[in-house]
Design a protein around this motif. Structure first.
Motif, mmCIF file in Angstrom:
data_model
loop_
_atom_site.group_PDB
_atom_site.id
_atom_site.type_symbol
_atom_site.label_atom_id
_atom_site.label_comp_id
_atom_site.label_asym_id
_atom_site.label_seq_id
_atom_site.Cartn_x
_atom_site.Cartn_y
_atom_site.Cartn_z
ATOM 1 N N ASN A 35 -23.249 0.590 44.715
ATOM 2 C CA ASN A 35 -23.563 1.843 44.019
ATOM 3 C C ASN A 35 -24.409 1.613 42.772
ATOM 4 O OD1 ASN A 35 -22.165 4.117 45.410
ATOM 5 N ND2 ASN A 35 -20.372 2.817 45.122
ATOM 6 N N GLY A 36 -24.685 0.342 42.476
ATOM 7 C CA GLY A 36 -25.422 0.035 41.245
ATOM 8 C C GLY A 36 -24.612 0.306 39.996
ATOM 9 N N LYS A 37 -23.279 0.330 40.135
ATOM 10 C CA LYS A 37 -22.415 0.666 38.994
ATOM 11 C C LYS A 37 -21.229 -0.298 38.903
ATOM 12 C CE LYS A 37 -24.367 4.618 37.735
ATOM 13 N NZ LYS A 37 -25.027 4.727 36.433
ATOM 14 N N PRO A 38 -21.500 -1.570 38.629
ATOM 15 C CA PRO A 38 -20.377 -2.520 38.558
ATOM 16 C C PRO A 38 -19.486 -2.287 37.339
ATOM 17 C CG PRO A 38 -22.413 -3.567 37.867
ATOM 18 C CD PRO A 38 -22.790 -2.200 38.359
ATOM 19 N N TYR A 39 -18.292 -2.824 37.407
ATOM 20 C CA TYR A 39 -17.398 -2.805 36.241
ATOM 21 C C TYR A 39 -16.728 -4.171 36.149
ATOM 22 C CZ TYR A 39 -14.516 -1.095 40.143
ATOM 23 O OH TYR A 39 -13.924 -0.932 41.365
ATOM 24 N N THR A 40 -16.221 -4.485 34.960
ATOM 25 C CA THR A 40 -15.768 -5.857 34.683
ATOM 26 C C THR A 40 -14.431 -6.162 35.363
ATOM 27 O OG1 THR A 40 -14.390 -5.397 32.758
ATOM 28 C CG2 THR A 40 -16.776 -5.613 32.362
ATOM 29 N N SER A 41 -14.078 -7.456 35.325
ATOM 30 C CA SER A 41 -12.792 -7.884 35.888
ATOM 31 C C SER A 41 -11.633 -7.221 35.156
ATOM 32 C CB SER A 41 -12.671 -9.401 35.770
ATOM 33 O OG SER A 41 -12.772 -9.791 34.413
ATOM 34 N N LEU A 42 -11.796 -6.978 33.854
ATOM 35 C CA LEU A 42 -10.712 -6.326 33.099
ATOM 36 C C LEU A 42 -10.496 -4.909 33.630
ATOM 37 C CD1 LEU A 42 -11.727 -7.640 29.576
ATOM 38 C CD2 LEU A 42 -9.605 -8.201 30.771
ATOM 39 N N HIS A 43 -11.606 -4.221 33.895
ATOM 40 C CA HIS A 43 -11.490 -2.879 34.497
ATOM 41 C C HIS A 43 -10.770 -2.964 35.851
ATOM 42 C CE1 HIS A 43 -14.772 -2.102 31.624
ATOM 43 N NE2 HIS A 43 -14.408 -0.836 31.687
ATOM 44 N N ALA A 44 -11.120 -3.978 36.631
ATOM 45 C CA ALA A 44 -10.519 -4.100 37.964
ATOM 46 C C ALA A 44 -9.016 -4.367 37.875
ATOM 47 C CB ALA A 44 -11.206 -5.232 38.737
ATOM 48 N N PHE A 45 -8.622 -5.254 36.961
ATOM 49 C CA PHE A 45 -7.178 -5.517 36.805
ATOM 50 C C PHE A 45 -6.453 -4.274 36.290
ATOM 51 C CE2 PHE A 45 -5.712 -9.843 37.712
ATOM 52 C CZ PHE A 45 -6.909 -10.449 38.078
ATOM 53 N N PHE A 46 -7.115 -3.511 35.442
ATOM 54 C CA PHE A 46 -6.514 -2.238 35.013
ATOM 55 C C PHE A 46 -6.270 -1.332 36.224
ATOM 56 C CE2 PHE A 46 -7.374 2.274 34.401
ATOM 57 C CZ PHE A 46 -6.298 2.626 33.606
ATOM 58 N N LEU A 47 -7.301 -1.215 37.071
ATOM 59 C CA LEU A 47 -7.191 -0.311 38.229
ATOM 60 C C LEU A 47 -6.031 -0.709 39.152
ATOM 61 C CD1 LEU A 47 -10.868 0.337 39.412
ATOM 62 C CD2 LEU A 47 -9.284 2.008 38.429
ATOM 63 N N ALA A 48 -5.826 -2.028 39.325
ATOM 64 C CA ALA A 48 -4.800 -2.484 40.275
ATOM 65 C C ALA A 48 -3.383 -2.372 39.712
ATOM 66 C CB ALA A 48 -5.079 -3.926 40.678
ATOM 67 N N GLY A 49 -3.256 -2.079 38.428
ATOM 68 C CA GLY A 49 -1.927 -1.978 37.813
ATOM 69 C C GLY A 49 -1.710 -0.613 37.200
ATOM 70 N N LYS A 50 -1.963 -0.528 35.891
ATOM 71 C CA LYS A 50 -1.700 0.743 35.199
ATOM 72 C C LYS A 50 -2.530 1.900 35.749
ATOM 73 C CE LYS A 50 -1.550 3.041 30.726
ATOM 74 N NZ LYS A 50 -0.495 3.940 31.192
ATOM 75 N N GLY A 51 -3.767 1.612 36.153
ATOM 76 C CA GLY A 51 -4.627 2.677 36.684
ATOM 77 C C GLY A 51 -3.994 3.328 37.900
ATOM 78 N N THR A 52 -3.478 2.492 38.780
ATOM 79 C CA THR A 52 -2.838 3.033 39.988
ATOM 80 C C THR A 52 -1.533 3.741 39.633
ATOM 81 O OG1 THR A 52 -3.888 1.380 41.384
ATOM 82 C CG2 THR A 52 -1.891 2.404 42.251
ATOM 83 N N ALA A 53 -0.752 3.147 38.747
ATOM 84 C CA ALA A 53 0.515 3.791 38.335
ATOM 85 C C ALA A 53 0.229 5.185 37.772
ATOM 86 C CB ALA A 53 1.232 2.919 37.304
ATOM 87 N N ASP A 54 -0.767 5.288 36.913
ATOM 88 C CA ASP A 54 -1.113 6.594 36.332
ATOM 89 C C ASP A 54 -1.596 7.567 37.409
ATOM 90 O OD1 ASP A 54 -0.479 5.712 33.801
ATOM 91 O OD2 ASP A 54 -2.554 5.313 33.204
ATOM 92 N N ALA A 55 -2.404 7.065 38.340
ATOM 93 C CA ALA A 55 -2.935 7.931 39.403
ATOM 94 C C ALA A 55 -1.794 8.529 40.230
ATOM 95 C CB ALA A 55 -3.882 7.140 40.301
ATOM 96 N N LEU A 56 -0.723 7.741 40.423
ATOM 97 C CA LEU A 56 0.399 8.213 41.235
ATOM 98 C C LEU A 56 1.420 9.012 40.417
ATOM 99 C CD1 LEU A 56 1.156 4.956 43.319
ATOM 100 C CD2 LEU A 56 -0.459 6.790 43.819
ATOM 101 N N GLY A 57 1.150 9.181 39.124
ATOM 102 C CA GLY A 57 2.112 9.882 38.269
ATOM 103 C C GLY A 57 3.346 9.043 37.999
ATOM 104 N N LEU A 58 3.174 7.720 37.990
ATOM 105 C CA LEU A 58 4.297 6.805 37.758
ATOM 106 C C LEU A 58 4.073 5.933 36.524
ATOM 107 C CD1 LEU A 58 4.906 5.687 41.464
ATOM 108 C CD2 LEU A 58 6.479 7.034 40.044
#
Ligand code: GUN
Ligand code: ZN
Length: 441
Positions: A352-375
């Motif tokens: 997509n021409g829109k990379p994000y850093t490893s820190l962003h990725a680790f956020f997504l796999a943990g707190k990001g997902t928890a927040d998305a699920l309302g948990l």
């Protein structure tokens, strides 16, 4: 505090307290080079977390602190926001895109879950494999058979694992043996809610498979369930594949678009998790943003089925933010590993021409997902009061990773090496509800 019930571990810790897609990284990142986490196995919570030099002197001498050493990284247990446990036996099925893949592989395999013993066997393999990968929690589809829901919740209870799951509802466009009806879907889902929701750590999820396999009558039944249980999670699929989007247009000619089909039945709301969402339009993304519904990003599946590549940064637009969780989507997904899922997510972002850093990725796999699920109030962070679900990574899990790490200049690069090169071999231990449930040794 009963010290017999405490588990303590030591090592470097990485966690996030806010979303780095919207805030400065320094206000989001929690990183401690030498920390101790104390977990209470009775309450299943983290009771202490801080620098080792501050925590160690406060601990009762009887508490043994397991030190994972300087080559480790302790992170919140990974959370899989979208997965199909019944498809464990058909991962890596060759050659088709979504609709043919469903008809030729998935709908065959799912018929086997009428047999409870088979469902239990697969549930056991699935959860063990998740734990080997540091995945401590998942939102999973079951099959149309209620016994497939019993199988996953019963098996998860053995490990005290937080599983969110529901009976798949579908009353058209699948083999007869996998169909229910609007009324049966309502009745069986209600019975399962009464049996499982809130029992131990189990959460029930209202689960219409996707719009093409539900008649308008069945979607009405899903609406009734959703209205009766306003805080309950909902899971389904949206806008994964171009041919699927065209098919939904044919099936629901009155609707503005795919999202509008679900919105008519009050299914687009906070704690509703939509698999994929690759081809959502701006109008649809507005609806997601306004309602708080989430998209589950499943890059290994999207590449495997040739579905496309989600533009996460487009969803993470501060003018109309959309929740994003990470998912494996097995068996269309190709790995249980969240590290490998992050690896493919990076490639999707590159396309997509829109990379994000490893820190962003680790956020997504943990707190990001928890927040998305309302948990987010329970999962996804290492912090006092959070559920004690934790993964311990070995940062030198293969010879090439060990070699490459010598040249890592900072944390961000070290994490990028891990998410690009590492997999299940990097998980040295997994803790669920404060107890070690997997150890590589
Ligand atoms: N859409 C509807 N059902 C499924 C499924 O089982 N897997 C994927 N990837 N997409 C779906
Ligand atoms: Zn799926």
């Amino acid at each position: 505090m009963n010290t017999n019930k405490l588990t303590a571990i030591r090592g470097a810790v990485l966690s996030f307290k806010a979303d780095p897609f919207f805030h400065d990284m320094k206000d989001c990142l929690v990183y401690k080079e030498d920390a101790v986490i104390v977990m209470d196995t009775e309450t299943a919570k983290i009771v202490k977390f801080g620098d080792a030099k501050d925590i160690i002197p406060t601990l009762d001498k009887q508490i043994e602190v397991k030190n994972y050493g300087k080559d480790s990284l302790i992170v919140p247990g990974f959370i899989d926001s979208h997965v199909h446990y019944p498809q464990t036996e058909m991962i890596a099925a060759y050659g088709e895109q979504l609709i043919d893949w469903l008809n030729n592989y998935t709908f065959i395999v799912e018929q086997g879950f009428k047999n409870k013993e088979h469902a239990k066997e697969v549930a056991e393999v699935f959860l063990k494999e998740q734990l080997r990968n540091g995945v401590t929690s998942a939102t999973t589809y079951c099959t149309v058979f209620p016994q497939s829901v019993d199988a996953i919740f019963e098996t998860a209870a053995k490990y005290n694992m937080k599983i969110m799951a529901g009976k798949v509802c579908m009353d058209r466009n699948a083999p007869e043996a996998l169909l229910d009806t609007a009324q049966i879907a309502y009745d069986e889902s209600t019975a399962l809610i009464n049996k499982w929701h809130g029992k131990g750590r189990a959460e029930y999820v209202i689960t219409p498979r996707f719009a093409p396999t539900s008649t308008p009558d069945q979607l009405e039944a899903m609406k009734a369930l959703a209205d009766e249980h306003p805080d309950m999670m909902i899971q389904t699929h949206v806008s994964e594949n171009i041919n699927e989007v065209a098919w939904v247009k044919e099936l629901f000619p009155q609707s503005k678009d795919y999202t509008d089909v679900y919105a008519k039945y009050n299914l687009v709301r906070r704690r509703a998790v939509y698999g994929h969402g690759i081809h959502l339009t701006e109008r649809e993304l507005d609806v997601f943003s306004e309602t708080g519904a989430a998209v589950a990003h499943c890059p290994t599946s999207n590449f495997f089925l040739g579905s496309g590549y989600l533009n996460v940064r487009k969803l993470k637009d501060e003018k109309r933010p959309v929740h994003v969780g990470m998912g494996t989507d097995l068996g269309a997904g190709t790995s249980f590993s969240m590290l490998q899922t992050m690896n493919e997510a990076y490639k999707a972002a590159q396309m997509n021409g829109k990379p994000y850093t490893s820190l962003h990725a680790f956020f997504l796999a943990g707190k990001g997902t928890a927040d998305a699920l309302g948990l987010g109030d329970k999962l996804g962070q290492i912090k006092e009061g959070m559920d004690a679900d934790i993964a311990v990574l070995n940062l030198k899990s293969t010879p090439i990773i060990e070699y490459r790490m010598k040249y890592a200049k900072d944390l961000e690069e070290a994490l990028f090496i891990q998410m690009t090169l590492a997999d299940d071999r990097a998980v040295s231990a997994t803790y669920v509800a404060g107890k070690e449930v997997y150890s590589a040794k």
